[in-house]
Write a protein that holds these residues in place. Structure first.
Motif, short mmCIF file in Angstrom:
data_model
loop_
_atom_site.label_atom_id
_atom_site.label_comp_id
_atom_site.label_asym_id
_atom_site.label_seq_id
_atom_site.Cartn_x
_atom_site.Cartn_y
_atom_site.Cartn_z
N LYS A 1 0.84 -1.34 0.06
CA LYS A 1 -0.06 0.16 0.00
C LYS A 1 0.83 1.07 -0.24
CE LYS A 1 -4.20 1.48 0.10
NZ LYS A 1 -5.22 1.35 -0.81
N THR A 2 2.20 1.04 0.28
CA THR A 2 2.93 2.29 0.36
C THR A 2 3.49 2.56 -1.21
OG1 THR A 2 4.97 1.12 0.54
CG2 THR A 2 3.91 1.88 2.74
N GLY A 3 4.11 4.11 -1.56
CA GLY A 3 4.48 4.29 -2.67
C GLY A 3 5.98 3.64 -2.90
N THR A 4 6.83 4.45 -4.01
CA THR A 4 7.73 3.69 -4.26
C THR A 4 9.03 4.36 -3.47
OG1 THR A 4 7.96 5.32 -5.94
CG2 THR A 4 6.67 3.06 -6.67
N GLY A 5 8.94 4.81 -2.51
CA GLY A 5 9.98 5.95 -1.91
C GLY A 5 10.46 4.99 -0.87
N PRO A 6 11.32 6.04 -0.01
CA PRO A 6 12.07 5.46 1.16
C PRO A 6 11.17 4.59 2.19
CG PRO A 6 11.93 7.74 1.25
CD PRO A 6 11.36 7.47 -0.10
N LEU A 7 10.17 4.80 2.25
CA LEU A 7 9.08 4.05 3.30
C LEU A 7 9.00 2.64 2.75
CD1 LEU A 7 7.40 3.69 5.63
CD2 LEU A 7 5.53 4.75 4.67
N ARG A 8 8.70 2.34 1.46
CA ARG A 8 8.51 1.15 0.90
C ARG A 8 10.06 0.35 1.03
NH1 ARG A 8 4.75 -0.82 -2.63
NH2 ARG A 8 5.36 -2.78 -3.79
N GLU B 1 -0.98 10.11 -0.62
CA GLU B 1 0.10 10.84 0.25
C GLU B 1 -0.38 10.61 1.92
OE1 GLU B 1 1.88 15.17 1.05
OE2 GLU B 1 1.63 14.50 -1.02
N THR B 2 -1.62 10.90 1.86
CA THR B 2 -2.37 10.65 3.42
C THR B 2 -2.20 9.29 3.96
OG1 THR B 2 -3.82 12.43 2.90
CG2 THR B 2 -4.26 11.19 5.05
N VAL B 3 -2.36 8.39 2.95
CA VAL B 3 -2.34 6.88 3.36
C VAL B 3 -0.91 6.66 3.83
CG1 VAL B 3 -2.21 4.65 2.37
CG2 VAL B 3 -4.30 5.94 1.97
N GLU B 4 0.38 7.11 2.97
CA GLU B 4 1.72 6.90 3.40
C GLU B 4 2.02 7.67 4.72
OE1 GLU B 4 5.87 7.43 1.43
OE2 GLU B 4 4.34 6.65 0.10
N THR B 5 1.35 8.82 4.84
CA THR B 5 1.72 9.64 6.23
C THR B 5 1.16 8.81 7.22
OG1 THR B 5 1.46 11.76 5.05
CG2 THR B 5 1.08 11.55 7.43
N ALA B 6 0.03 8.23 7.07
CA ALA B 6 -0.56 7.42 8.32
C ALA B 6 -0.10 6.06 8.50
CB ALA B 6 -2.31 7.03 7.95
N GLY C 1 12.34 1.06 3.22
CA GLY C 1 12.69 0.60 4.50
C GLY C 1 11.78 -0.60 5.01
N LEU C 2 10.49 -0.35 4.68
CA LEU C 2 9.55 -1.46 5.32
C LEU C 2 9.98 -2.89 4.60
CD1 LEU C 2 6.15 0.23 5.25
CD2 LEU C 2 7.55 -0.33 7.29
N ARG C 3 10.63 -3.19 3.36
CA ARG C 3 11.13 -4.16 2.99
C ARG C 3 12.30 -4.77 3.72
NH1 ARG C 3 10.91 -2.92 -3.41
NH2 ARG C 3 8.64 -3.56 -3.92
N SER C 4 13.13 -3.86 4.21
CA SER C 4 14.43 -4.15 4.92
C SER C 4 13.88 -4.79 6.20
CB SER C 4 15.14 -3.27 5.00
OG SER C 4 15.82 -2.89 3.77
N TYR C 5 12.90 -3.90 6.82
CA TYR C 5 12.56 -4.14 8.04
C TYR C 5 11.84 -5.56 8.15
CZ TYR C 5 9.02 -3.52 12.15
OH TYR C 5 8.60 -3.75 13.26
N LEU C 6 11.12 -5.87 7.09
CA LEU C 6 10.32 -7.44 7.02
C LEU C 6 11.47 -8.30 7.23
CD1 LEU C 6 7.90 -9.13 6.52
CD2 LEU C 6 8.26 -8.85 4.16
N THR C 7 12.64 -8.23 6.48
CA THR C 7 13.61 -9.03 6.65
C THR C 7 14.18 -9.13 8.15
OG1 THR C 7 14.34 -8.80 4.22
CG2 THR C 7 15.92 -9.79 5.57
N GLU C 8 14.41 -7.70 8.81
CA GLU C 8 14.80 -7.84 9.98
C GLU C 8 13.85 -8.63 10.98
OE1 GLU C 8 15.50 -3.80 10.60
OE2 GLU C 8 17.05 -3.58 9.40
N VAL C 9 12.46 -8.58 10.69
CA VAL C 9 11.78 -9.06 11.94
C VAL C 9 11.90 -10.79 11.62
CG1 VAL C 9 9.19 -9.60 12.31
CG2 VAL C 9 9.92 -7.32 11.66
N GLU C 10 11.88 -11.28 10.41
CA GLU C 10 12.13 -12.75 10.16
C GLU C 10 13.57 -13.07 10.79
OE1 GLU C 10 12.34 -12.57 5.97
OE2 GLU C 10 10.10 -12.92 5.73
N THR C 11 14.63 -12.29 10.86
CA THR C 11 15.63 -12.31 11.64
C THR C 11 15.40 -12.60 13.03
OG1 THR C 11 16.92 -11.56 9.79
CG2 THR C 11 18.15 -12.02 11.81
#
Length: 163
Positions: free
Chosen positions: A36-43, A97-102, A45-55
């Motif tokens: 649901k996120t855009g193509t920027g740094p949040l997306r 933009e509001t979705v990404e902010t939330a 970062g969350l992909r990296s975060y997913l891998t970290e949660v698995e670790t």
């Protein structure tokens, strides 16, 4: 339940089980949030975060093996509520933009929850003299701190794009 713990050791085990349950639920729901996120740094970062949660889940399972316990589902009402809030944002009619902010805000709350749990578990592990647990929890704590920093940067970049 935590209220049934009679010793710090029992409370430590309950909280380990609770964070394991929470991390497992995050793994289940995070891919939808990423989509649901855009193509920027949040997306990114969350992909990296997913891998970290698995670790972190793997680390928690090593801890359970070290203390000869099982990672039974201990419930995780707080994380369930946060993940439900993320689901509500994802199904809303807000603009992109509001979705990404939330979603950034909800992700920060989730990381805040993890940080509180891992900080406490790390302290208790030290107090209980569990060296292997302490080392593994310290690694998890560091990752969660890094995730918090990543979300702060993503929020700042989003704000700068809007300005």
């Amino acid at each position: 339940m935590a209220k049934d713990a009679k010793t710090q050791e029992e409370l430590f085990l309950y909280w380990l089980r609770s964070i394991h349950t929470a991390e497992t639920r995050i793994i289940e729901r995070l891919p939808d949030l990423i989509d649901k996120t855009g193509t920027g740094p949040l997306r990114q970062g969350l992909r990296s975060y997913l891998t970290e949660v698995e670790t972190r889940i793997s680390r928690l399972e090593k801890i359970f093996a070290d203390i000869d316990a099982s990672p039974d589902d201990a419930g995780a009402q707080a994380i369930d509520a946060l993940l439900e809030e993320a689901r509500a944002v994802m199904t809303s009619t807000m603009g992109e933009e509001t979705v990404e902010t939330a979603l950034t805000a909800v992700a920060r709350m989730i990381v805040g929850y993890e940080l509180a749990r891992y900080t406490t578990l790390l302290e208790w592990s030290n107090e209980l003299g569990r060296e292997t647990c302490t080392t593994l929890l310290d690694e998890a704590w560091t990752e969660v701190c890094d995730a918090q920093e990543m979300l702060t940067k993503a929020a700042e970049e989003r704000k700068n794009r809007s300005a």
